[in-house]
Design an enzyme around this catalytic site. Structure first.
Site, PDB file in Angstrom:
ATOM      1  N   VAL A   9     -26.831 -79.603  -9.394  1.00  0.00           N
ATOM      2  CA  VAL A   9     -26.349 -79.157  -8.088  1.00  0.00           C
ATOM      3  C   VAL A   9     -25.216 -80.086  -7.673  1.00  0.00           C
ATOM      4  O   VAL A   9     -25.313 -81.307  -7.808  1.00  0.00           O
ATOM      5  CB  VAL A   9     -27.456 -79.175  -7.007  1.00  0.00           C
ATOM      6  CG1 VAL A   9     -28.435 -78.045  -7.212  1.00  0.00           C
ATOM      7  CG2 VAL A   9     -28.167 -80.504  -6.963  1.00  0.00           C
ATOM      8  N   SER A  10     -24.121 -79.500  -7.203  1.00  0.00           N
ATOM      9  CA  SER A  10     -23.049 -80.304  -6.616  1.00  0.00           C
ATOM     10  C   SER A  10     -23.340 -80.453  -5.134  1.00  0.00           C
ATOM     11  O   SER A  10     -24.136 -79.718  -4.565  1.00  0.00           O
ATOM     12  CB  SER A  10     -21.686 -79.645  -6.846  1.00  0.00           C
ATOM     13  OG  SER A  10     -21.676 -78.337  -6.328  1.00  0.00           O
ATOM     14  N   THR A  11     -22.683 -81.386  -4.477  1.00  0.00           N
ATOM     15  CA  THR A  11     -23.019 -81.702  -3.081  1.00  0.00           C
ATOM     16  C   THR A  11     -22.866 -80.496  -2.165  1.00  0.00           C
ATOM     17  O   THR A  11     -23.642 -80.310  -1.244  1.00  0.00           O
ATOM     18  CB  THR A  11     -22.128 -82.839  -2.576  1.00  0.00           C
ATOM     19  OG1 THR A  11     -20.760 -82.501  -2.853  1.00  0.00           O
ATOM     20  CG2 THR A  11     -22.468 -84.136  -3.281  1.00  0.00           C
ATOM     21  N   GLU A  12     -21.840 -79.668  -2.410  1.00  0.00           N
ATOM     22  CA  GLU A  12     -21.630 -78.541  -1.521  1.00  0.00           C
ATOM     23  C   GLU A  12     -22.584 -77.386  -1.793  1.00  0.00           C
ATOM     24  O   GLU A  12     -22.685 -76.443  -1.034  1.00  0.00           O
ATOM     25  CB  GLU A  12     -20.176 -78.036  -1.624  1.00  0.00           C
ATOM     26  CG  GLU A  12     -19.803 -77.398  -2.959  1.00  0.00           C
ATOM     27  CD  GLU A  12     -19.292 -78.438  -3.951  1.00  0.00           C
ATOM     28  OE1 GLU A  12     -18.725 -78.046  -4.977  1.00  0.00           O
ATOM     29  OE2 GLU A  12     -19.478 -79.638  -3.684  1.00  0.00           O
ATOM     30  N   GLU A  13     -23.311 -77.433  -2.943  1.00  0.00           N
ATOM     31  CA  GLU A  13     -24.196 -76.338  -3.310  1.00  0.00           C
ATOM     32  C   GLU A  13     -25.662 -76.626  -3.002  1.00  0.00           C
ATOM     33  O   GLU A  13     -26.507 -75.748  -3.076  1.00  0.00           O
ATOM     34  CB  GLU A  13     -24.066 -76.024  -4.811  1.00  0.00           C
ATOM     35  CG  GLU A  13     -22.705 -75.464  -5.200  1.00  0.00           C
ATOM     36  CD  GLU A  13     -22.556 -75.374  -6.713  1.00  0.00           C
ATOM     37  OE1 GLU A  13     -23.210 -76.179  -7.407  1.00  0.00           O
ATOM     38  OE2 GLU A  13     -21.815 -74.521  -7.180  1.00  0.00           O
TER      39      GLU A  13
END
Length: 486
Positions: A9-13
């Site tokens: 997971v990326s921070t925005e997701e």
């Protein structure tokens, strides 16, 4: 089939439904059990983008694969593994080399056939296009915000708050920023300023202690001169080509004047060019004093002597660096004689500097304990308001609210008592002016570190030599041939 579950997971997701770590893990484990496969390990990269393969857990997965521990790599979706076509091609090639299958639990791919490879490559190309297209739109939007004199995202820097998308001065923090600039211009380095701030109880925007790097970054940030900067890195490191740099002047209220900011940048550039040993040395004139015979820099040294009574003395001298090689025969210069010459010279400029000293004497004292105490009171008032709102909303019971309020009142009473006992800054401007004009008194009471600060602030270069009329070094005098002020 020994199966590795890869989750990313990326921070925005992370906040998006279906992409959280827990959601991906549940889906993958359900699929794994439906296929009758064996769980080998779960690899989770939290807060990492898929633009490259520089991810710790992905690298651990690849290492385990090369060790022969895996048969299948299972992901929730292809874009969890990568969004780069080139990275996908290299990963699939690596999987084939070690006989490891790749599987997505929500997409149908067959990497054993040519059409399957084509399909998965097309999907990866679309994922890469989506990421790059999003990056371009975000960059375009941020650039437009800068043109409109709005901050393009991110928390406000220390000294400012965000109001209606624009930077607005935080009065309490702004005063600390001005003190930092004044302190640096008075000769103190970022580390010493940070230590002084921490000693006085000041903290950063998020409550973290100050460091030399934080102070240095603050001193170089154009935002404090009222300029909004974008696509332009600190310390002369430009991340983008010149045509993409953007500096918007007068975009918000400045905390320091443009002239002050420029002086700080010049001083920082001078410090960068000064040898680190000269900056770190405790010798007052290190990096400033030069031999008048050959022009070489002079370095400080200490020598111990014992008097007839047996008492040991430590003497400080300066030697020409060319003397060791025999290229210069200039005798050693006693540091106290150089100090004496400097104080006599500055006293001769007493009348000429009266107006400048009067202006400095009228300025606000630096880093006073009173300011730190007032900042603590302000934060307590904010805390009290939050508790009142929480009690009004029914989030905390009455007993807890009363207990917290009582603790705040006790702390506030103690702070008010300290403020009342603090006499910092009560000296009149006239008294401070007279004190600053008496340079011999300032010098005699200053520590070695403070004398070094004063010398570096006032002097650009000094060329001198000892008059060798007497063989005894303690009976020599010093002759300053050249003195350059900033």
């Amino acid at each position: 089939m020994r199966t590795a579950l890869y989750i990313r997971v990326s921070t925005e997701e992370q906040a998006k439904e279906g992409f959280s770590i827990a959601a991906q893990r549940d889906k993958l484990l359900s699929y794994l059990h439906s296929q009758g496969w064996t769980l080998c390990s779960i690899y989770t990269d939290e807060g990492f983008s898929a633009k490259n393969t520089s991810r710790p857990e992905l690298q651990r997965l690849l290492a385990d694969m090369r060790s022969g521990k895996l048969d299948v790599v299972l992901v929730y979706r292809l874009d969890r593994l990568t969004r780069s076509v080139l990275d996908l091609y290299q990963l699939l090639k690596e999987f084939d080399r070690y006989g490891v299958r790749f599987k997505s639990c929500t997409e149908v791919y067959d990497t054993t056939t040519a059409i399957g490879r084509l399909f998965i490559t097309l999907v990866a190309a679309l994922a890469q296009w989506e990421r790059e297209n999003l990056a371009e739109r975000v960059k375009l939007g941020m650039g437009q915000m800068v043109r409109e004199k709005k901050r393009p995202g991110g928390p406000p820097p220390y000294g400012y708050d965000i109001r209606e998308g624009r930077l607005a001065i935080n009065p309490h923090e702004a005063e600390v920023v001005r003190c930092i600039y004044r302190r640096f211009l008075s000769g103190f380095g970022p580390l010493q300023i940070a230590e002084e701030l921490n000693r006085q109880g000041y903290r950063g925007k998020m409550g973290a202690p100050w460091s030399a790097g934080t102070v240095s970054h603050l001193l170089q940030n154009h935002v404090y001169s009222g300029t909004l900067r974008w696509n332009y890195a600190l310390g002369g490191q430009r991340l983008n080509p010149p045509e993409e740099w953007m500096l918007v002047e007068q975009s918000h209220p400045p905390i320091v004047e443009a002239e002050t900011f420029d002086r700080v940048q010049q001083l920082m550039e001078k410090r960068r060019k000064t040898h680190p040993r000269a900056l770190a040395s405790d010798f007052i004139f290190s990096g400033i004093l030069y031999c008048s015979r050959c022009g070489s820099a002079m370095s400080g040294k200490t020598a111990s002597t014992r008097s007839a009574s047996g008492k040991r003395y430590t003497n400080r001298y300066y030697l020409c660096k060319n003397k060791r090689s025999g290229a210069c025969q200039a005798p050693a210069i006693r540091e106290d004689l150089v100090e004496q010459h400097l104080t006599e010279t500055l006293l001769s400029y007493r009348e000429e500097t009266r107006s400048a000293v009067a202006e400095a004497a009228a300025s606000t004292p630096l880093f006073t304990p009173r300011l730190a105490l007032q900042e603590q009171l302000r934060k307590l008032a904010q805390k009290r308001q939050r508790w009142e709102e929480a009690y009004g909303e029914g989030l905390i019971p009455l007993d807890d609210y009363r207990r917290k309020l009582e603790a705040v009142k006790e702390t506030e009473a103690a702070l008010h008592k300290e403020i009342a006992a603090d006499h910092t800054g009560q000296m009149s401007a006239a008294d401070r002016r007279d004190l600053l004009l008496d340079f011999s008194q300032i010098w005699s009471h200053a520590t070695l570190t403070e004398r070094k600060h004063i010398a570096s602030l006032l002097l650009k270069k000094m060329e001198a030599e000892a008059c060798p009329k007497r063989a005894n070094v303690h009976q020599r005098t010093v002759e300053v041939k050249r003195l350059e002020f900033h």
